[in-house]
Design a protein around this motif. Structure first.
Motif, mmCIF file in Angstrom:
data_model
loop_
_atom_site.group_PDB
_atom_site.id
_atom_site.type_symbol
_atom_site.label_atom_id
_atom_site.label_comp_id
_atom_site.label_asym_id
_atom_site.label_seq_id
_atom_site.Cartn_x
_atom_site.Cartn_y
_atom_site.Cartn_z
ATOM 1 N N ARG B 155 8.609 1.502 38.008
ATOM 2 C CA ARG B 155 8.352 1.013 39.415
ATOM 3 C C ARG B 155 9.627 1.776 40.220
ATOM 4 N N ASN B 156 9.387 2.747 40.627
ATOM 5 C CA ASN B 156 10.491 3.444 41.261
ATOM 6 C C ASN B 156 9.829 4.298 42.523
ATOM 7 N N GLU B 157 10.708 5.071 42.965
ATOM 8 C CA GLU B 157 10.118 5.899 44.245
ATOM 9 C C GLU B 157 8.892 6.691 43.837
ATOM 10 N N GLY B 165 0.243 7.243 48.813
ATOM 11 C CA GLY B 165 -0.853 8.111 48.716
ATOM 12 C C GLY B 165 -2.284 7.542 48.670
ATOM 13 N N SER B 166 -2.376 6.723 47.697
ATOM 14 C CA SER B 166 -3.799 6.094 47.262
ATOM 15 C C SER B 166 -4.272 5.072 48.644
ATOM 16 N N PHE B 167 -3.101 4.270 49.126
ATOM 17 C CA PHE B 167 -3.595 3.468 50.158
ATOM 18 C C PHE B 167 -3.793 3.996 51.713
ATOM 19 N N ILE B 168 -3.029 5.082 52.040
ATOM 20 C CA ILE B 168 -3.440 6.064 52.978
ATOM 21 C C ILE B 168 -4.853 6.353 53.203
ATOM 22 N N GLU B 169 -5.087 6.932 51.955
ATOM 23 C CA GLU B 169 -6.365 7.646 51.479
ATOM 24 C C GLU B 169 -7.657 6.510 51.729
ATOM 25 N N SER B 250 4.501 -2.935 51.527
ATOM 26 C CA SER B 250 5.641 -3.224 50.672
ATOM 27 C C SER B 250 5.964 -2.117 49.808
ATOM 28 N N ASN B 251 5.057 -0.928 49.787
ATOM 29 C CA ASN B 251 5.563 0.179 49.040
ATOM 30 C C ASN B 251 6.797 0.966 49.923
ATOM 31 N N LEU B 252 6.660 0.863 51.067
ATOM 32 C CA LEU B 252 7.374 1.528 52.062
ATOM 33 C C LEU B 252 8.904 0.757 52.162
ATOM 34 N N ALA B 253 8.630 -0.672 51.898
ATOM 35 C CA ALA B 253 9.878 -1.356 51.933
ATOM 36 C C ALA B 253 10.411 -1.248 50.604
ATOM 37 N N SER B 254 10.015 -1.087 49.426
ATOM 38 C CA SER B 254 10.882 -0.676 48.200
ATOM 39 C C SER B 254 11.459 0.646 48.437
ATOM 40 N N ILE B 268 6.743 2.549 62.502
ATOM 41 C CA ILE B 268 5.206 2.760 62.823
ATOM 42 C C ILE B 268 4.275 1.989 61.849
ATOM 43 N N LEU B 269 4.838 1.693 60.819
ATOM 44 C CA LEU B 269 3.932 0.919 59.713
ATOM 45 C C LEU B 269 4.059 -0.522 60.337
ATOM 46 N N ARG B 270 5.179 -0.986 60.426
ATOM 47 C CA ARG B 270 5.476 -2.220 60.930
ATOM 48 C C ARG B 270 4.625 -2.736 62.176
ATOM 49 N N ASN B 271 4.617 -2.014 63.044
ATOM 50 C CA ASN B 271 3.793 -2.073 64.320
ATOM 51 C C ASN B 271 2.171 -2.289 64.068
#
Lengths: 480, 315
Positions: B155-157, B165-169, B250-254, B268-271
């Protein structure tokens, strides 16, 4: 088990058909196995290779599809004693190669002494003027060498070729062993074979020992090593990725790199990060578009300047190709003697240099018996194997040879030793060679016990190159 | 890690996700077509093509007649369709090969095996008889990759970029499916209560593998607003926009924790994520479902581009 053709040395069976010492343990095991075991395992192994993606691309093949290099399940076995002698000879040769390279790019004593003709350097594209007067970090030119050996008798190993540029095939050495251990675990409990799996660790250690002057060791930092690949369409990409993965190094392409504050840096998600040692799998010609081929997109603009200023270590050093040039090969006995003061332990294959009128006359007269090779060729292309060629092919080759004699060397057709493969009708002898892998660092010469055995799968064939129907075998060095 | 590797892993998982969602869409279309008369079946196949943005290419080749075998072969394997599923699988594998050092052997083998199977299945034209098996197999392959990923990746970068990638798509695909079908969910007096509604609504859910979950949550009752709410805002449903965005967050927070800094994409994402959380389905219908989705897709694309810039995917 079948006997081989009487003319060549069978590594498993002696002239009476009894099993030689090297294969005693293996054959005993083999005879206890159910008859179809190897065949069943063979298809298992192929599925395994496909799934893991161990493939190579064939240059010039019509569809650029990835192929598997055929893997044969019968190991090639070398005794501890034979290996000791080989290792001594290989070390001697590799030390001589490095000393030779250092000399060529500095005072050229060997030329001054009259033991080596200057004309072989002039106009030779493998000799890089950019390297003159420069000593690579740690004085190491060939960090990784592959020495191609052929065998013609019990104690007769000869060097067929030195690979001092970017020798490939080590991933097959490692994966072949993994496969054998997965398929026949109990075999390895009965026959004690020396380990090869720590090669990537040895490679990483060896490369790290050659850090450049600019390397900052403060705070216990370790040198940053990266593997430079031409990319996924290169025939050896699998190996590049494999080695980077096993070493825990980044696998970079030219487009990831640039000069940054006098260092070569890679573009990471956190910004530009300097590299200390670059294990490049890109040819000299493509390394630096500013210095060499201006159209290259595989290299890094300015890397040669950074290199000469001590900002990075390039492994192998640019310009090492001059040492494995086929025209220079024939001088290796003199080279070994000149730099080590000893007689060569490993013999060369007798070689006629077609650039010399007398030699050319002999070669032209005996074309049907000889193997003629292009000086700069590789991969088994552009060569003539006299005894297996038609009269027409020989005539066509003769014309090329007469037109450019200095482009060729000739050697006798060796009767390469054989090791059995698993053929349709059971075990059948096929010709083999051996490429051990050698690491050089300021700490010494490190030879992994084993190597890559290439085997000509076609009956009677002497061409072992994977691009021309060759396969590979796991190569065992027995433990004492 | 290398920016190029981050890009490779990001696209590996985008392509896998896209292939899977495309297959689900075809599956839903096929099921619908089987239960309809020729005219409705043709409409259904047409909407599959429209959702995938292939209308122009398809009609250039086949005209305006939408038959099942034409549509699913075009979507799955036609070389004239630059987004065919076979090509997506190949691109996924090419990216996996490129980032081979960043993924585990299990993940690589799952991707490679998946590609080998799909390639074999799609080597010849797909018939209606074979379609079920083909779709099933492709879906199963992507499940296997995900499983290998869950079970073996650090569980790293690298993991974070894969998930992003998965969730944007996925968010994009769910939104697009809804966008083409949004009219089915709008209140239209003449249809209310007819069985056609129920089947069509159910089919929208089926396209995102949500029919069972929705039925279970709603005791079998179908209602268009409920369906829209489920697909857009229900954080429990793994293909809803809200779910995708909370995973992106959560992934961007990691990544921010690992890198010790936040980038433009985090803002952008937080908004966007807060906005999704504050929204109600009534508010969405008030501003217009179609308009809402259009804006969402555009913002989602912007977010992806910003992530690629922030983490130096390309020079």
């Amino acid at each position: 088990m079948t006997n081989s053709s009487p003319s060549s040395y069978d590594e498993m069976l002696d002239a009476d058909g009894s099993v030689r010492a090297a294969y005693a343990g293996y054959c005993k095991w083999y005879e206890e196995q159910p008859p179809d075991l190897l065949r069943r395992k063979k298809s298992e192994a192929e599925a395994f290779f496909r799934r893991t993606g161990i493939t190579f691309n064939v240059y010039g093949a019509e569809d650029a599809e990835e192929r598997l290099i055929p893997f044969d399940m019968v190991p090639r076995i070398i005794t501890a004693n034979q290996w000791r002698k080989l290792a001594r000879g290989i070390e001697q040769r590799v030390r001589a190669l490095n000393a030779f390279l250092h000399d060529l790019y500095h005072r050229q004593e060997i030329v001054r002494s009259g033991r080596f003709p200057e004309r072989l350097l002039k106009g030779n594209a493998a000799f890089l003027a950019e390297m003159s007067g420069f000593t690579p970090p740690g004085g190491v030119y060939t960090h990784i060498v592959g020495i191609d050996l052929v065998r013609t008798g019990e104690d007769d190993f000869m060097v067929l070729e030195d690979n001092a540029r970017t020798p490939s095939g080590v991933s097959y050495m490692l994966e072949n062993r993994e496969t054998m251990m997965a398929m026949f675990p109990e075999l390895f409990t009965r026959v004690r074979v020396r380990e090869v799996s720590d090669y990537p660790r040895r490679l990483a250690r060896s490369l790290a020992a050659c850090a450049p002057p600019a390397f900052d060791a403060s705070g216990g930092r370790k040198p940053v090593v990266a593997v430079l690949t031409p990319g996924i369409y290169n025939s050896a990409y699998f190996e590049h990725a494999f080695l980077a993965d096993q070493m825990g190094a980044e696998l970079v392409e030219g487009s990831d790199l640039r000069v940054e504050n006098g260092r070569i840096a890679m573009r990471t998600t956190r910004g530009w990060k300097p590299i200390d040692v670059l294990y490049r799998r890109v040819d000299d010609e493509y390394l630096d578009p500013l210095t060499f081929n201006p159209d290259s997109v595989l290299g890094v603009s300015g890397i040669m300047d950074v290199y000469r200023a001590g900002g990075i270590t390039i492994a192998n050093a640019p310009g090492t190709g001059i040492a494995d040039d086929k025209a220079i090969y024939s001088f290796m006995p003199e080279i070994v003697e000149f730099y080590t003061g000893e007689k060569p332990i490993l013999q060369n294959v007798p070689t006629w240099r077609c650039s010399e009128p007398e030699a050319l006359a002999y070669v032209l007269e005996h074309l049907a018996e000889l193997v003629v090779k292009e000086v700069h060729g590789s991969g088994g292309y552009g060569m003539l194997i006299g005894p297996t060629s038609s009269r027409k092919e020989i005539a066509a080759f003769e014309a090329k040879l007469r037109a450019r004699p200095d482009n060729y060397i000739a050697q006798p057709t060796l009767s390469l030793s054989t090791v059995p493969i698993l053929a349709k009708a059971g075990l059948a002898p096929r010709h083999v060679d051996l490429r051990p892998f050698v690491l050089v660092s300021p700490n010494g010469v490190d030879i992994t016990p084993g190597g890559l055995t290439r085997v000509a799968l076609k009956k009677g064939s002497l061409v072992v190159n994977s691009s021309q129907g060759g396969g590979t075998k796991d190569s065992w060095v027995l433990d004492d | 890690m290398l920016g190029r590797s981050a890009n490779g892993i990001f696209w590996l998982f985008r392509y896998l996700e896209r292939a899977e969602n495309t297959v689900r869409l075809v599956e839903a279309g096929f099921r619908m077509a089987l239960t309809r008369d020729a005219k409705d079946a043709s409409d259904e196949w047409r909407s599959v093509i429209v959702t995938l943005g292939l209308q122009e290419l398809f009609e250039a080749k086949f005209g305006t007649e939408y038959t099942g075998p034409h549509v699913f072969n075009f979507v799955l394997r036609d070389k004239e369709n630059p987004g065919n599923v076979l090509l997506m699988c190949e691109l996924a594998r090419t990216n996996a090969r490129m980032v081979r050092t960043g993924i585990t052997r299990e993940v690589w083998e799952a991707v490679n095996e998946s590609w080998m199977k799909v390639k074999e299945l799609l080597a010849r034209p797909v018939t209606e008889t074979r379609l079920g098996d083909v779709l099933d197999c492709i879906r199963r392959q992507s499940t296997q990759v995900r499983g290998a990923m869950e079970g073996t990746m650090l569980r790293n970068e690298i993991y974070n970029f894969a998930r992003i990638g998965s969730f944007i798509e996925r968010a994009d695909n769910t939104a697009r499916i809804l966008d083409v079908k949004y009219y089915v969910l709008l209140p239209a007096v003449s249809y209310v209560g007819s069985s056609l509604d129920n089947v069509q609504w159910e089919n929208v859910l089926r396209s995102v593998a949500g029919e069972r979950a929705y039925r279970w949550l709603n005791a079998g009752r179908m209602d268009p607003r409920g369906i829209a709410e489920f697909m857009l805002l229900d954080g429990r449903f793994p293909r809803s926009l809200a779910f995708c965005y909370s995973k992106l967050r959560s992934n961007l927070a990691s990544l921010a924790r690992e890198y010790g800094e936040e980038m433009e994409s985090h803002h952008i994402l937080r908004n966007a994520d807060s906005e999704l959380h504050a929204l109600t389905v009534d508010a969405i219908f008030d501003q217009g479902l179609h308009e809402f989705i259009g804006r969402f897709i555009a913002h989602n694309t912007q977010l992806a581009l910003q992530i690629q810039r922030d983490y130096r995917f390309v020079e």
